[in-house]
Write a protein that holds these residues in place. Structure first.
Motif, PDB file in Angstrom:
ATOM      1  N   UNK A   1       0.840  -1.206   0.000  1.00 30.62           N
ATOM      2  CA  UNK A   1       0.000   0.000   0.000  1.00 30.62           C
ATOM      3  C   UNK A   1       0.873   1.253   0.000  1.00 30.62           C
ATOM      4  N   UNK A   2       1.887   1.248   0.880  1.00 24.35           N
ATOM      5  CA  UNK A   2       2.765   2.417   0.950  1.00 24.35           C
ATOM      6  C   UNK A   2       3.540   2.594  -0.344  1.00 24.35           C
ATOM      7  N   UNK A   3       4.016   1.448  -0.885  1.00 22.26           N
ATOM      8  CA  UNK A   3       4.798   1.528  -2.124  1.00 22.26           C
ATOM      9  C   UNK A   3       3.931   2.100  -3.240  1.00 22.26           C
ATOM     10  N   UNK A   4       2.676   1.627  -3.310  1.00 24.74           N
ATOM     11  CA  UNK A   4       1.791   2.085  -4.370  1.00 24.74           C
ATOM     12  C   UNK A   4       1.522   3.580  -4.224  1.00 24.74           C
ATOM     13  N   UNK A   5       1.292   4.018  -2.974  1.00 23.67           N
ATOM     14  CA  UNK A   5       1.059   5.448  -2.758  1.00 23.67           C
ATOM     15  C   UNK A   5       2.251   6.279  -3.176  1.00 23.67           C
ATOM     16  N   UNK A   6       3.455   5.780  -2.806  1.00 21.36           N
ATOM     17  CA  UNK A   6       4.655   6.526  -3.156  1.00 21.36           C
ATOM     18  C   UNK A   6       4.800   6.611  -4.670  1.00 21.36           C
ATOM     19  N   UNK A   7       4.611   5.452  -5.328  1.00 21.86           N
ATOM     20  CA  UNK A   7       4.748   5.435  -6.784  1.00 21.86           C
ATOM     21  C   UNK A   7       3.723   6.391  -7.416  1.00 21.86           C
TER      22      UNK A   7
END
Ligand SMILES: Nc1ncnc2c1ncn2[C@@H]1O[C@H](COP(=O)(O)OP(=O)(O)O)[C@@H](O)[C@H]1O
Ligand SMILES: Cc1cn([C@H]2C[C@H](O)[C@@H](COP(=O)(O)OP(=O)(O)O)O2)c(=O)[nH]c1=O
Length: 660
Positions: free
Chosen positions: A370-376
């Motif tokens: 989830x965090x990775x997707x938000x960052x991307x």
């Protein structure tokens, strides 16, 4: 709709979304939530359009303004996500939501009135911060409104609503901008006001849900974003398959985000204006929803890993086509296809993560994703328009003809190449069927007939690994069905017929040794053919409830995925063998292979296969069930017998034939 039933005794299966909506309090919250989401999406479209028009005619400034709005939308979530959850836990949930909606409405109304780019950007951040507290307050109140066993369906509904409302939002935005085109910039203002109105209505809906009440303060610790990231990161980087999945899922999101981030200037370059932007936005999200909903079913014979990677490569190709074909109607079609490919990858990636990541680290891994997707998402939304602005509008004269090529299209092309490369890498790391050409897989998996489901009697299959508890549950079920006055036949595969007994002896006797995998598949299939013709069909015809301990799914899992055979070949042979007769319900008792095999000591020829073999078998069962959830009941077989039996009875009760 009046409350005519008690949600605790509603016999509908746990995954039935309509059953959750029959719960009045949840239904109202859901309506409120749906309206807020709808408003959010309309707001996003309107604010990017407004930022563009406030920035004036300068291509670079317009791109920077849009990039700013999009980036500021995701920034608060990155920085403040965990803090917002903490705050929400300490406030009265109902009032948090009501005030949150009203405050957001007020901010939205203020934007056109103030009418400066700075205020658009500042208000975007403030609105997003309020949303960040609103969301957890809503999520946390759901468990108080629905019974435990419907929680998953309720969450699924929330997720569908969050993303699903993007499509109607795009339609409404397009309609507003089309209808009031003559009104110039006022059309966008109008969209912002409509959006504010959805928040007011949402607040009113929540006023009526008294059940939400005050937050019960729990002391559950919310791990910091940083800790979640570090723990997830160390697991993800040390596991190649999961690494491939996370990179791929982020890639699929980035591909979609590029279109959203660049869409506004891209359509401007095509002279399609605000309505064009609404259409393009709706196309991507519509495609995304179609891909998530239908791709796994449409390509049910294709391995999930292959579908995942193919979706990524497909997104890259569509993105490239979008950059090269500069015509709004064709671009819209391509955008739908792009959404479809990205959606297919996203849903396969999530399913695979759920299947491959062990229980103990699953929570952290998902939080990391989830965090990775938000960052991307934040980085892509911010960088893409800036890159497009930096490239600017270019016109070359080649052989007397002038060719104009703009920043938005060029940036899309660069992103397309990146998505394609990520897809190919994911394919290389994850392909589970080396040597089987992709197109042959696709051709065979596409457009299958739906199979034959019995209309008299009831056909139930028990499936699961060795020692999962199939025999135990079958026996308990027979007992209960007899008490209900049903005519019951309990049977099994392999070995329920005279021929079957001989075949069973051959396939299970360790003395048989290693036989050709195709021969093994055909022996099991022969047992099924005899079983269906001489036992199952006659009993169903007589109106009995037939329970078979193992059926076609066992062949698909053990021979189709456990062995190195082509799954679609095994499927074709088994369809032919069984006349394509399918169970009305398959009960899948899911258990980690080791726990099942530990339940007893002796090993037949199949049970003696490697641990990896049994892991493949388990995953295959789960994938089969995931592809057709309406025909499956998946149970966690580590629960005790009585609990399992109760869940099976609850699911079957409404399906039973009428007893005279
Ligand atoms: N829910 C359960 N929890 C623990 N042990 C179980 C459970 N159900 C069955 N067992 C035991 O596990 C073993 C395998 O069960 P069985 O029903 O024969 O599985 P299968 O038919 O799937 O191979 C048996 O010894 C049985 O008593
Ligand atoms: C029906 C079927 C079973 N099998 C395997 C699964 C089991 O290991 C074995 C049947 O053994 P059995 O003892 O009947 O099952 P269980 O161990 O669950 O009580 O045959 C296949 O490989 N293909 C098939 O089509």
């Amino acid at each position: 709709m009046p409350e005519v039933h008690d949600p605790l005794t509603d016999p509908a299966p746990a995954h039935d979304l309509r059953a959750v909506l029959r719960i009045r309090a949840f239904r109202r919250l859901w309506i409120a939530f749906g309206l807020s989401s709808l408003g959010d999406w309309i707001g996003l479209l309107a604010l990017t359009a407004m930022a563009k028009s406030l920035a004036g005619d300068d291509y670079q400034a317009a791109n920077f303004a849009i990039g700013g709005v999009l980036f500021l939308r995701v920034l608060p979530a990155l920085v403040m996500g965990p803090v917002a959850g903490w705050v929400a836990d300490r406030l009265d949930r109902r009032w948090t939501m009501i005030l949150g909606d009203l405050i957001r409405a007020a901010f939205f109304v203020s934007i056109p009135i103030v009418g400066t780019l700075t205020w658009v950007l500042v208000a975007t951040v403030l609105i997003e911060i309020v949303s960040l507290v609103w969301g957890p307050a809503k999520d946390a109140s759901v468990p108080n409104l629905v019974p435990r066993h419907r929680l998953e369906a309720a969450n699924q509904l929330s997720l569908i609503t969050t993303y699903g409302t993007a499509l109607p939002a795009a339609v409404i935005f397009t309609a507003i901008t089309l209808v009031s085109r003559w009104a110039g910039d006022f059309a966008i203002d109008l969209a912002v006001y409509v959006n504010a109105a959805t928040f007011v209505v949402s607040a009113l809906a929540i006023v009526s849900v008294a059940e939400i009440g005050r937050a019960v303060h729990d002391h559950e610790e919310h791990p910091t974003l940083w800790r979640t990231m570090v723990e997830g990161w160390s697991y993800v980087t040390s596991t190649p398959l999961v690494r491939g999945l996370v990179v791929g899922i982020s890639g699929a999101f980035a591909a979609g985000a590029v279109v959203i981030g660049l869409g506004r200037t891209y359509v401007e370059d095509l002279k399609a204006g605000d309505p064009g932007y609404g259409v393009l936005f709706g196309a991507v999200f519509g495609g995304l929803a179609l891909g998530m909903g239908f791709a796994p079913r449409l390509f049910s014979g294709l391995s999930r890993r292959r579908l995942f990677a193919a979706g990524l490569v497909g997104s890259g190709i569509c993105l490239a086509a979008l950059a090269l074909i500069q015509q709004i109607e064709i671009a819209t079609m391509i955008a739908i296809l792009l959404g479809f490919c990205a959606g297919a990858s996203w849903v396969c990636g999530y399913t695979l993560l759920g299947l491959e990541v062990p229980d103990a680290v699953r929570g952290r891994t998902f939080a990391f994703v989830q965090s990775a997707v938000r960052t991307v998402l934040a980085v892509t939304l911010a960088i893409a328009p800036f890159a497009a602005g930096a490239i600017g509008r270019n016109t070359w004269t080649i052989g007397g003809r002038s060719v104009s090529y703009n920043g938005a299209a060029t940036t899309m092309l660069i992103a397309a190449v990146l998505a394609g490369v990520i897809g190919v890498i994911a394919w290389r790391q994850m392909d589970d069927r080396p040597g089987v050409p992709f197109w042959r897989d696709v051709r065979r998996s596409f457009g299958k007939t739906p199979g034959v489901y019995p209309t008299t009697g009831l056909f139930i299959a028990m499936e699961g690994g060795d020692g999962a508890g199939k025999s135990t549950q079958s026996a308990l079920l027979v007992e209960w069905l007899k008490e209900q006055g049903q005519q019951v036949l309990l049977t099994r595969e392999p070995g329920a017929t005279e021929l079957g007994k001989t075949l069973r002896g051959i396939v299970l006797d360790p003395a048989t040794g290693d036989i050709s995998h195709r021969a093994e598949a055909l022996l099991y299939a022969a047992d099924k053919a005899e079983h269906v013709d001489s036992v199952i069909k006659p009993a169903l015809k007589a109106g009995a409830v037939v329970i078979t301990d193992r059926y076609v799914d066992s062949a698909l899992a053990y021979q189709g995925s456990g062995r190195d055979l082509d799954l679609s070949d095994v499927e074709r042979v088994n369809r032919w063998a069984t006349d394509d007769l399918r169970p009305n319900l398959t009960i899948l008792l899911d258990l980690p292979p080791k726990s099942g095999l530990d339940r007893f000591a002796g090993r037949d020829r199949i049970e003696a296969q490697s641990h990896d073999f049994h892991v493949r078998v388990r995953n295959a069962f789960l994938e089969l069930a995931a592809a057709e959830p309406q025909h499956y009941l998946i149970l966690d077989a580590t629960q005790d017998r009585e609990e399992l039996a109760a869940q099976i009875r609850a699911r079957l009760q409404p399906m039973l034939p009428k007893v005279n």
